[in-house]
Every structure is written in C-alpha cells, then in structure tokens.
Design a protein around this motif. Structure first.
Motif, PDB file in Angstrom:
ATOM      1  N   THR A 193       0.998  11.856  -9.521  1.00 38.86           N
ATOM      2  CA  THR A 193       0.275  13.054  -9.537  1.00 38.86           C
ATOM      3  C   THR A 193       1.404  14.041  -9.628  1.00 38.86           C
ATOM      4  O   THR A 193       0.884  15.179 -10.429  1.00 38.86           O
ATOM      5  CB  THR A 193      -0.340  13.070  -8.106  1.00 38.86           C
ATOM      6  OG1 THR A 193      -1.352  12.074  -7.760  1.00 38.86           O
ATOM      7  CG2 THR A 193      -1.133  14.613  -7.829  1.00 38.86           C
ATOM      8  N   ARG A 194       2.342  13.885  -9.011  1.00 42.51           N
ATOM      9  CA  ARG A 194       3.419  15.139  -9.188  1.00 42.51           C
ATOM     10  C   ARG A 194       3.903  15.073 -10.607  1.00 42.51           C
ATOM     11  O   ARG A 194       4.111  16.069 -11.117  1.00 42.51           O
ATOM     12  CB  ARG A 194       4.530  14.772  -8.388  1.00 42.51           C
ATOM     13  CG  ARG A 194       4.429  15.058  -6.893  1.00 42.51           C
ATOM     14  CD  ARG A 194       5.571  14.536  -6.133  1.00 42.51           C
ATOM     15  NE  ARG A 194       5.589  15.058  -4.714  1.00 42.51           N
ATOM     16  CZ  ARG A 194       6.377  14.725  -3.809  1.00 42.51           C
ATOM     17  NH1 ARG A 194       7.215  14.009  -3.890  1.00 42.51           N
ATOM     18  NH2 ARG A 194       6.023  15.072  -2.358  1.00 42.51           N
ATOM     19  N   SER A 195       3.949  14.077 -11.464  1.00 41.16           N
ATOM     20  CA  SER A 195       4.350  13.793 -12.685  1.00 41.16           C
ATOM     21  C   SER A 195       3.142  14.618 -13.629  1.00 41.16           C
ATOM     22  O   SER A 195       3.639  15.481 -14.470  1.00 41.16           O
ATOM     23  CB  SER A 195       4.529  12.269 -13.242  1.00 41.16           C
ATOM     24  OG  SER A 195       4.656  12.433 -14.810  1.00 41.16           O
ATOM     25  N   ASP A 196       1.998  14.386 -13.244  1.00 39.59           N
ATOM     26  CA  ASP A 196       0.716  14.909 -14.135  1.00 39.59           C
ATOM     27  C   ASP A 196       0.479  16.288 -13.763  1.00 39.59           C
ATOM     28  O   ASP A 196       0.547  16.920 -14.730  1.00 39.59           O
ATOM     29  CB  ASP A 196      -0.624  14.365 -13.538  1.00 39.59           C
ATOM     30  CG  ASP A 196      -0.621  12.827 -13.794  1.00 39.59           C
ATOM     31  OD1 ASP A 196       0.135  12.443 -14.814  1.00 39.59           O
ATOM     32  OD2 ASP A 196      -1.358  12.154 -13.600  1.00 39.59           O
ATOM     33  N   GLU A 197       1.019  16.927 -12.502  1.00 39.55           N
ATOM     34  CA  GLU A 197       1.076  18.234 -12.220  1.00 39.55           C
ATOM     35  C   GLU A 197       2.249  18.956 -12.957  1.00 39.55           C
ATOM     36  O   GLU A 197       2.044  20.006 -13.735  1.00 39.55           O
ATOM     37  CB  GLU A 197       1.158  18.484 -10.775  1.00 39.55           C
ATOM     38  CG  GLU A 197       0.160  18.122  -9.960  1.00 39.55           C
ATOM     39  CD  GLU A 197       0.144  18.265  -8.471  1.00 39.55           C
ATOM     40  OE1 GLU A 197       1.225  18.382  -8.398  1.00 39.55           O
ATOM     41  OE2 GLU A 197      -0.708  18.317  -7.770  1.00 39.55           O
ATOM     42  N   LEU A 237       0.647  -1.196   0.058  1.00 43.95           N
ATOM     43  CA  LEU A 237       0.071   0.069   0.006  1.00 43.95           C
ATOM     44  C   LEU A 237       0.779   1.132  -0.047  1.00 43.95           C
ATOM     45  O   LEU A 237       0.531   2.416  -0.793  1.00 43.95           O
ATOM     46  CB  LEU A 237      -1.063  -0.055   1.045  1.00 43.95           C
ATOM     47  CG  LEU A 237      -2.025  -1.085   1.436  1.00 43.95           C
ATOM     48  CD1 LEU A 237      -2.935  -1.021   2.506  1.00 43.95           C
ATOM     49  CD2 LEU A 237      -3.214  -0.728   0.228  1.00 43.95           C
ATOM     50  N   LYS A 238       2.085   1.183   0.884  1.00 41.90           N
ATOM     51  CA  LYS A 238       2.909   2.627   0.917  1.00 41.90           C
ATOM     52  C   LYS A 238       3.656   2.743  -0.644  1.00 41.90           C
ATOM     53  O   LYS A 238       3.656   3.706  -0.939  1.00 41.90           O
ATOM     54  CB  LYS A 238       4.068   2.197   2.012  1.00 41.90           C
ATOM     55  CG  LYS A 238       4.921   3.362   2.089  1.00 41.90           C
ATOM     56  CD  LYS A 238       5.777   2.926   3.262  1.00 41.90           C
ATOM     57  CE  LYS A 238       6.429   4.270   3.724  1.00 41.90           C
ATOM     58  NZ  LYS A 238       7.179   4.054   4.958  1.00 41.90           N
ATOM     59  N   ALA A 239       3.932   1.523  -1.242  1.00 41.04           N
ATOM     60  CA  ALA A 239       4.498   1.572  -2.405  1.00 41.04           C
ATOM     61  C   ALA A 239       3.288   2.064  -3.589  1.00 41.04           C
ATOM     62  O   ALA A 239       3.942   2.907  -4.287  1.00 41.04           O
ATOM     63  CB  ALA A 239       4.921   0.208  -3.070  1.00 41.04           C
ATOM     64  N   GLU A 240       2.173   1.793  -3.427  1.00 44.22           N
ATOM     65  CA  GLU A 240       1.150   2.162  -4.147  1.00 44.22           C
ATOM     66  C   GLU A 240       0.924   3.797  -4.282  1.00 44.22           C
ATOM     67  O   GLU A 240       0.631   4.443  -4.987  1.00 44.22           O
ATOM     68  CB  GLU A 240      -0.130   1.324  -3.916  1.00 44.22           C
ATOM     69  CG  GLU A 240      -0.070  -0.155  -4.512  1.00 44.22           C
ATOM     70  CD  GLU A 240      -1.195  -0.873  -4.190  1.00 44.22           C
ATOM     71  OE1 GLU A 240      -2.042  -0.268  -3.524  1.00 44.22           O
ATOM     72  OE2 GLU A 240      -1.265  -2.120  -4.680  1.00 44.22           O
ATOM     73  N   GLU A 241       0.876   4.054  -2.824  1.00 41.62           N
ATOM     74  CA  GLU A 241       0.748   5.379  -2.582  1.00 41.62           C
ATOM     75  C   GLU A 241       1.896   6.249  -3.164  1.00 41.62           C
ATOM     76  O   GLU A 241       1.496   7.305  -3.444  1.00 41.62           O
ATOM     77  CB  GLU A 241       0.645   5.731  -1.016  1.00 41.62           C
ATOM     78  CG  GLU A 241      -0.637   5.143  -0.246  1.00 41.62           C
ATOM     79  CD  GLU A 241      -0.735   5.374   1.300  1.00 41.62           C
ATOM     80  OE1 GLU A 241       0.174   5.806   1.805  1.00 41.62           O
ATOM     81  OE2 GLU A 241      -1.525   4.782   1.782  1.00 41.62           O
ATOM     82  N   LYS A 242       3.038   5.929  -2.640  1.00 42.02           N
ATOM     83  CA  LYS A 242       4.348   6.555  -3.374  1.00 42.02           C
ATOM     84  C   LYS A 242       4.165   6.549  -5.003  1.00 42.02           C
ATOM     85  O   LYS A 242       4.287   7.703  -5.381  1.00 42.02           O
ATOM     86  CB  LYS A 242       5.423   5.806  -2.965  1.00 42.02           C
ATOM     87  CG  LYS A 242       5.949   6.028  -1.700  1.00 42.02           C
ATOM     88  CD  LYS A 242       7.315   5.399  -1.519  1.00 42.02           C
ATOM     89  CE  LYS A 242       7.839   5.550   0.021  1.00 42.02           C
ATOM     90  NZ  LYS A 242       9.222   5.029   0.319  1.00 42.02           N
ATOM     91  N   ALA A 243       3.634   5.503  -5.625  1.00 46.37           N
ATOM     92  CA  ALA A 243       3.687   5.701  -7.050  1.00 46.37           C
ATOM     93  C   ALA A 243       2.306   6.542  -7.345  1.00 46.37           C
ATOM     94  O   ALA A 243       2.529   7.230  -8.271  1.00 46.37           O
ATOM     95  CB  ALA A 243       3.168   4.276  -7.499  1.00 46.37           C
TER      96      ALA A 243
END
Length: 340
Positions: free
Chosen positions: A304-308, A293-299
């Motif tokens: 999101t940062r990439s999209d922004e 879950l932590k890895a998924e959240e990081k991903a």
C-alpha cells in the motif's frame, strides 16, 4: 558414506537384535519396505474401508550376515483420519512390541507421491509424543526406486528438484540419513544392498546415542507390567498343586485385574501425552498462522505504501511535466512577440 564393504562390516559387527519401527502414510510402501528388510512377505496391506490397515505387527528375521532384526509395521498409526482411541491403543501396542526400546524410526516416503501437510503434522505429533530426542533415531527411506531407475534419475536428482521446505527440514533433522528402496526388485543382491545400507545408518544412529535404543517412561511401565505379569503367572503355576481350582481361579482373576489396572495406567499416560501433543501442535500451528498473517499484513502495508509512493511520484511527475509545458509555451509566446 562408506563403501559397501564398510556397510557389511558395520552391520555385522554385533549380533544384538535391532528393532526398527516403520512410520509413514498408508500407501507409501511401509509394509513392502518391511518385507524387503525381512527378506520375505510378512506384512500384508490389509486395508479397512477407511484406508487404515488393521493393527501394528512385528516381523523378525536373521539376515545373511547374522544380524537379527525386528521390524514393527505401524499401519495408520499417525493417520489423522484415525480416531484417538485407535491411535492410543496402537501406540501402546507398538511400544509393547518394542519393550526393550527402538533402535531406529524409519520414516517411509514415496517418490511417487508429493509430501503433504498431513505428513508434516503426523511427524510433529511423533516428536511431541516421544520428545525431541526421537529425532536422533530417525532414518528416511524413499520407496519407488524402480521409478527413478526407469527415468534414469538418482535420489540426489529427485531431491534436487526443490523439495518442500518441510521435507528439507526433516532431512536436515535426520542429518541426511536417507536410503532409496526398490521394493519390486527381484535382484537379491540389490535387495540385500539396500538393507545393508539401511542397517549401516541404524548402527550409526545407535553409536551416536551411546549404544542405547530409544526408551521413555512408557517403555519402562510396559516392561514393568510384563515382568510383574510373568511373576504373577509363575506364582499361580506354583500354587496349582496346593490349592483348589476355585482358589486358583480367584488368583487368576486378581492377576488379570492387576494387569488391567496397569494397562489402564499406561493407556492414561498415552492419552495424556497425546492430549499434550495435540495442544502443543495446535499452539504451534496457531502461532505459525498468526506469524503468517502478520507477515501478510506487513506485506500488504508495504505494498500500500509502495502504491501510494508510486502514485505520489506519478502526480509530481505529471505536475512537473505540466509546469515545463506551460513554461515552454510561455517562452514560445515571448519569442513570437519578439519576432513580431
């Protein structure tokens, strides 16, 4: 791995009995593998309505090279659908059948079925129950060799087709001690060759473990119980000529009570180990899930940062394009005025 001659030499180097335990999912060919090793039909696939065979069984044979082998079939022993009471009793029976220890644990998989999470969980339970040392005694047997032969594939070809990561880890733990079995073959030479290859690995396992079979406190307790029971039985037999039937009956009741108490103690030990294994496994699975879950959240955060960032760059690009367009229009207007 050595040649066939090496296999025969290694497996026939000692007449000591070898005790192997078959572990695997119902339907993957455990019983058939046991029959192939023993050279005759000893184990039957007597499945109950739940798909779990009845109980652990022991088969014994002396092979052509003089090697004596005990094979313990454990139908449904690590089937997750089995109740804990059933599993507990079967573990006690399995260890009782292998009082002097286990020379190898044979993990039976089939090339006909996919490796599942259920199998991975069962193997983790096995490690938790018997300790990490049990890994040093593991050998993998893949059944369905006839299927691979028909499709003209080798076991190497089959394993090279990106096997599940969990299966790769198991093979690494076993140091690639892997044998392919065709349990349907009528070729006695082929059958014997498969068994010799398996025994070659059994002897390697034994050698690497200092010539000692796997045992732990459960084996010690069961062996102690068997010896005490034998001692008490001899005592009762010696008293038959001196005491009345009622006195003998009382002695036998006491002996049975002692036996029951010992079995209860052993069963409680297994219960404790199972509970500990279950808790450890649950904790491990929870940690893995949390890590996932932590890895998924990081991903997701990275996405999101990439999209922004992409959106910001697109906006900047559009603004720059608009400014260039305006400047171009301004130059064109100035040029037009100059011409006029």
């Amino acid at each position: 791995m050595g040649s066939i001659d090496d296999l025969e030499l290694t497996s026939s180097s000692s007449n000591e009995v070898r005790t192997v335990v078959l572990v695997g999912r119902t339907g993957d060919g455990k019983s058939a593998t046991g029959n192939t090793i023993l050279g005759r039909k000893v184990f039957n696939s007597r499945a109950s309505s739940s798909g779990v065979s009845i109980t652990c069984e022991l088969g014994t044979a002396e092979l052509d090279n003089g090697q004596r082998v005990n094979v313990i079939d454990t139908p449904g022993l690590f089937d997750l659908s089995s109740g804990s009471d059933y599993v507990r009793k079967e573990i006690v029976k399995c260890i009782d059948l292998a009082k002097d220890g286990i020379h190898a644990v044979i993990l039976v998989f089939s090339v006909r079925t996919r490796f599942t999470e259920e199998q991975e969980t069962a193997l983790r339970t096995l490690q938790s129950l018997f300790g990490s040392k049990i890994v040093d005694y593991m050998i993998v047997v893949f059944t369905g060799g006839d299927d691979l032969e028909e499709s003209k594939e080798s076991l190497g070809d089959y394993l090279g087709l990106e096997p599940p990561k969990a299966l790769e880890e198991i093979l690494d733990l076993c140091e690639n001690r892997v044998v392919l079995f065709d349990n349907k073959t009528k070729d006695e030479g082929k059958r014997s060759g498969q068994v010799q290859e398996l025994l070659y690995f059994v002897n390697i396992v034994l050698s690497r473990n200092g010539g000692r079979p796997y045992t732990d406190e459960l084996f010690t307790e069961l062996k102690k119980r068997a010896m005490e029971l034998h001692k008490e039985q001899r005592k009762v037999d010696s008293l038959k000529e001196e005491y009345s039937k009622d006195a003998i009956s009382e002695f036998e009741k006491q002996m049975q009570q002692t036996c029951d108490d010992q079995l209860k103690r052993i069963t409680e030990m297994v219960e404790s180990k199972l509970s500990e294994a279950t808790m450890k496994l649950k904790q491990q699975l929870d940690e893995e899930q949390a890590a996932r879950l932590k890895a998924e959240e990081k991903a997701m955060l990275a996405q999101t940062r990439s999209d922004e960032e992409i959106s910001r760059l697109r906006e900047n690009h559009e603004k720059a394009h608009e400014e260039l367009h305006k400047k171009a229009e301004g130059r064109c207007a100035k040029l037009a005025c100059a011409i006029l």
